[in-house]
Scaffold this motif. Structure first.
Motif, PDB file in Angstrom:
ATOM      1  N   UNK A  16     -16.087  34.342 -70.199  1.00 17.85           N
ATOM      2  CA  UNK A  16     -15.059  34.894 -69.422  1.00 17.85           C
ATOM      3  C   UNK A  16     -13.820  34.365 -69.104  1.00 17.85           C
ATOM      4  N   UNK A  17     -14.008  32.866 -68.736  1.00 17.40           N
ATOM      5  CA  UNK A  17     -13.000  31.993 -68.738  1.00 17.40           C
ATOM      6  C   UNK A  17     -11.880  32.237 -69.852  1.00 17.40           C
ATOM      7  N   UNK A  18     -12.701  32.271 -71.080  1.00 18.91           N
ATOM      8  CA  UNK A  18     -11.700  32.396 -72.519  1.00 18.91           C
ATOM      9  C   UNK A  18     -11.262  33.547 -72.687  1.00 18.91           C
ATOM     10  N   UNK A  19     -11.859  34.645 -72.069  1.00 21.52           N
ATOM     11  CA  UNK A  19     -11.422  35.843 -72.317  1.00 21.52           C
ATOM     12  C   UNK A  19     -10.075  36.481 -72.234  1.00 21.52           C
ATOM     13  N   UNK A  24      -4.558  34.872 -68.558  1.00 21.55           N
ATOM     14  CA  UNK A  24      -4.060  33.676 -68.154  1.00 21.55           C
ATOM     15  C   UNK A  24      -2.971  33.268 -69.082  1.00 21.55           C
ATOM     16  N   UNK A  25      -2.062  32.643 -68.512  1.00 22.77           N
ATOM     17  CA  UNK A  25      -0.817  32.188 -69.053  1.00 22.77           C
ATOM     18  C   UNK A  25      -0.777  30.805 -69.473  1.00 22.77           C
TER      19      UNK A  25
END
Length: 73
Positions: A16-19, A24-25
């Protein structure tokens, strides 16, 4: 660091963090918890977390191995 809520102790959280859909910018380099909930009792699945994209493991300054079985690993 795994001082997030929820704690990054499962591969689903790391993914999820890397999705990219999160939008994410910045580049994200997930550090997974060394133990479940960073409590120092049960080791996380290092192999699965690494496969999911974790780059390191830490319990963020907390004692990582409180139990005998954890200390043997």
């Amino acid at each position: 660091m795994p001082n997030t809520s929820p704690v990054n102790d499962r591969e689903e959280i790391t993914r999820w963090m890397l999705d990219p859909a999160r939008g994410a910018h910045v580049n994200v380099f997930p550090v997974a918890a060394a133990t479940k909930d960073s409590l120092g009792e049960t080791l996380t699945d290092y192999v699965a977390l690494k496969r999911a994209g974790a780059v390191a493991f830490s319990d963020d300054g907390k004692q990582s191995c409180k139990t005998q079985s954890c200390a043997r690993c």
